[in-house]
Motif scaffolding. Sequence first.
Motif, mmCIF file in Angstrom:
data_model
loop_
_atom_site.group_PDB
_atom_site.id
_atom_site.type_symbol
_atom_site.label_atom_id
_atom_site.label_comp_id
_atom_site.label_asym_id
_atom_site.label_seq_id
_atom_site.Cartn_x
_atom_site.Cartn_y
_atom_site.Cartn_z
ATOM 1 N N LEU A 176 71.961 51.185 69.653
ATOM 2 C CA LEU A 176 71.617 50.540 70.918
ATOM 3 C C LEU A 176 72.686 50.773 71.986
ATOM 4 O O LEU A 176 72.369 50.881 73.182
ATOM 5 C CB LEU A 176 71.422 49.037 70.697
ATOM 6 N N GLY A 177 73.941 50.863 71.568
ATOM 7 C CA GLY A 177 75.010 51.088 72.538
ATOM 8 C C GLY A 177 74.857 52.406 73.262
ATOM 9 O O GLY A 177 75.010 52.487 74.487
ATOM 10 N N ILE A 178 74.536 53.466 72.504
ATOM 11 C CA ILE A 178 74.341 54.779 73.124
ATOM 12 C C ILE A 178 73.147 54.744 74.064
ATOM 13 O O ILE A 178 73.197 55.292 75.180
ATOM 14 C CB ILE A 178 74.151 55.859 72.040
ATOM 15 N N ILE A 179 72.065 54.120 73.644
ATOM 16 C CA ILE A 179 70.862 54.069 74.483
ATOM 17 C C ILE A 179 71.168 53.365 75.805
ATOM 18 O O ILE A 179 70.779 53.839 76.885
ATOM 19 C CB ILE A 179 69.719 53.353 73.748
ATOM 20 N N CYS A 180 71.867 52.248 75.738
ATOM 21 C CA CYS A 180 72.188 51.498 76.957
ATOM 22 C C CYS A 180 73.085 52.319 77.889
ATOM 23 O O CYS A 180 72.904 52.289 79.117
ATOM 24 C CB CYS A 180 72.860 50.172 76.603
ATOM 25 N N MET A 181 74.032 53.056 77.317
ATOM 26 C CA MET A 181 74.883 53.892 78.159
ATOM 27 C C MET A 181 74.073 54.999 78.821
ATOM 28 O O MET A 181 74.292 55.327 79.995
ATOM 29 C CB MET A 181 76.014 54.487 77.329
ATOM 30 N N GLN A 182 73.132 55.576 78.102
ATOM 31 C CA GLN A 182 72.310 56.632 78.691
ATOM 32 C C GLN A 182 71.385 56.078 79.777
ATOM 33 O O GLN A 182 71.009 56.807 80.701
ATOM 34 C CB GLN A 182 71.479 57.326 77.609
ATOM 35 N N CYS A 183 71.040 54.805 79.673
ATOM 36 C CA CYS A 183 70.202 54.191 80.708
ATOM 37 C C CYS A 183 70.891 54.203 82.071
ATOM 38 O O CYS A 183 70.226 54.215 83.117
ATOM 39 C CB CYS A 183 69.848 52.757 80.323
ATOM 40 N N LEU A 221 62.740 54.354 78.487
ATOM 41 C CA LEU A 221 61.587 54.379 77.579
ATOM 42 C C LEU A 221 62.037 54.276 76.127
ATOM 43 O O LEU A 221 61.429 53.545 75.325
ATOM 44 C CB LEU A 221 60.789 55.671 77.794
ATOM 45 N N VAL A 222 63.110 54.997 75.775
ATOM 46 C CA VAL A 222 63.655 54.916 74.419
ATOM 47 C C VAL A 222 64.158 53.506 74.139
ATOM 48 O O VAL A 222 63.990 52.978 73.030
ATOM 49 C CB VAL A 222 64.786 55.952 74.225
ATOM 50 N N LEU A 223 64.763 52.873 75.144
ATOM 51 C CA LEU A 223 65.233 51.500 74.980
ATOM 52 C C LEU A 223 64.058 50.562 74.704
ATOM 53 O O LEU A 223 64.141 49.689 73.819
ATOM 54 C CB LEU A 223 65.983 51.049 76.237
ATOM 55 N N GLY A 224 62.967 50.738 75.445
ATOM 56 C CA GLY A 224 61.793 49.903 75.215
ATOM 57 C C GLY A 224 61.229 50.076 73.817
ATOM 58 O O GLY A 224 60.862 49.095 73.156
ATOM 59 N N LEU A 225 61.180 51.322 73.337
ATOM 60 C CA LEU A 225 60.698 51.574 71.978
ATOM 61 C C LEU A 225 61.623 50.934 70.948
ATOM 62 O O LEU A 225 61.165 50.337 69.966
ATOM 63 C CB LEU A 225 60.603 53.082 71.733
ATOM 64 N N HIS A 226 62.927 51.056 71.192
ATOM 65 C CA HIS A 226 63.908 50.508 70.247
ATOM 66 C C HIS A 226 63.790 48.992 70.162
ATOM 67 O O HIS A 226 63.780 48.423 69.060
ATOM 68 C CB HIS A 226 65.315 50.915 70.684
ATOM 69 N N LEU A 227 63.694 48.342 71.300
ATOM 70 C CA LEU A 227 63.585 46.890 71.307
ATOM 71 C C LEU A 227 62.249 46.421 70.746
ATOM 72 O O LEU A 227 62.135 45.297 70.249
ATOM 73 C CB LEU A 227 63.767 46.359 72.730
ATOM 74 N N LEU A 232 63.385 55.903 67.103
ATOM 75 C CA LEU A 232 63.281 57.332 66.850
ATOM 76 C C LEU A 232 63.964 57.669 65.530
ATOM 77 O O LEU A 232 64.914 56.989 65.119
ATOM 78 C CB LEU A 232 63.938 58.116 67.989
ATOM 79 N N SER A 233 63.487 58.716 64.875
ATOM 80 C CA SER A 233 64.163 59.179 63.662
ATOM 81 C C SER A 233 65.535 59.718 64.035
ATOM 82 O O SER A 233 65.821 59.975 65.212
ATOM 83 C CB SER A 233 63.338 60.279 62.995
ATOM 84 N N HIS A 234 66.391 59.899 63.035
ATOM 85 C CA HIS A 234 67.745 60.399 63.304
ATOM 86 C C HIS A 234 67.692 61.759 63.980
ATOM 87 O O HIS A 234 68.441 62.022 64.937
ATOM 88 C CB HIS A 234 68.541 60.476 61.998
#
Length: 303
Positions: A176-183, A221-227, A232-234
């Motif tokens: 989640l940390g990486i996703i938030c930074m990419q946001c 969008l990835v953040l929404g899917l994650h939450l 996503l797979s590795h």
Amino acid sequence: MSEQGLTVTLLPKGWQGTIAAASPTSPSKVEQGGNSAAAAGLALLPEVEQGRVGTMASADGGNYSFSVWFFKYVGFLPLIFTVQMCFFASRAIDGMVSGLITSHGGLAILLACVLWTAWYLVVRALAKRDLIEKYVKLRYLPMFWPPVPWVIVAGLAALAPDFLPSLIAAVGTPRLGIICMQCIRILAVMSIIKARQGLFPPLLARLLAWPDLIFGISAWLVLGLHLGGLELSHTAFAAWNLCGILAIIPVGTFSFSMPALGFAEPQSPPVEVMTRLPLVWGPSTVVPLFLVISAIAAVPLVQ
């Protein structure tokens, strides 16, 4: 109060005497010469002071735009860099406390934060003296993108064996940390706004800011899917972060030199504006650190 008197009172106290000395003494000439007297005083002001007075004049004339002033002289890059440093430092501290990484590895990450911050301040000092604009020749640097943040990573990896594994483990956990930074990369829209205001090269807006903006939108969008529990797979997550690198390299980096090499028409403003504050922090520090995060998340593709 006459127009000249109003102008003088708006200026710094030390300059009021100069303008007063240069102004006409005849009452009949005050109104006619008010603008010229103010212009004479403004010509003596340092660049920063001229900018401040110009801002007031624009405000009085109804044409003042806070957004133009903010984007031209401040921008979001200092704030983004602060968030990046907090992210890396917090991940290092949390990793050491939880036992995820070794103390040596965590301290090496904190040292990297110190060195990145030192480089940030060096860039500021060089740009304030116009040394970057003077000595960086984009014609001879077709892939211009100062690699200092990457050199710091490579140097620490060579000197401290625990550094790179600790950096990958600390930054990559949790995902989640990486996703938030990419946001945060959705803020590339600001560069597009700057281009419309005439503060950012249109070529870089098309070839650099737009791809980065698209990736930033995908991050939400990835953040929404994650939450929502649909992770996503590795492999897919690593491939997505690889796209975050390809959004910048090679086309975005090469676009810096296109006008100088004759592959694009001269820009207005010129691409060299990216060597001035505050924009210079983008290619020199902030964006390379985003690429470090993307590279860490893309490691599974080469393991």
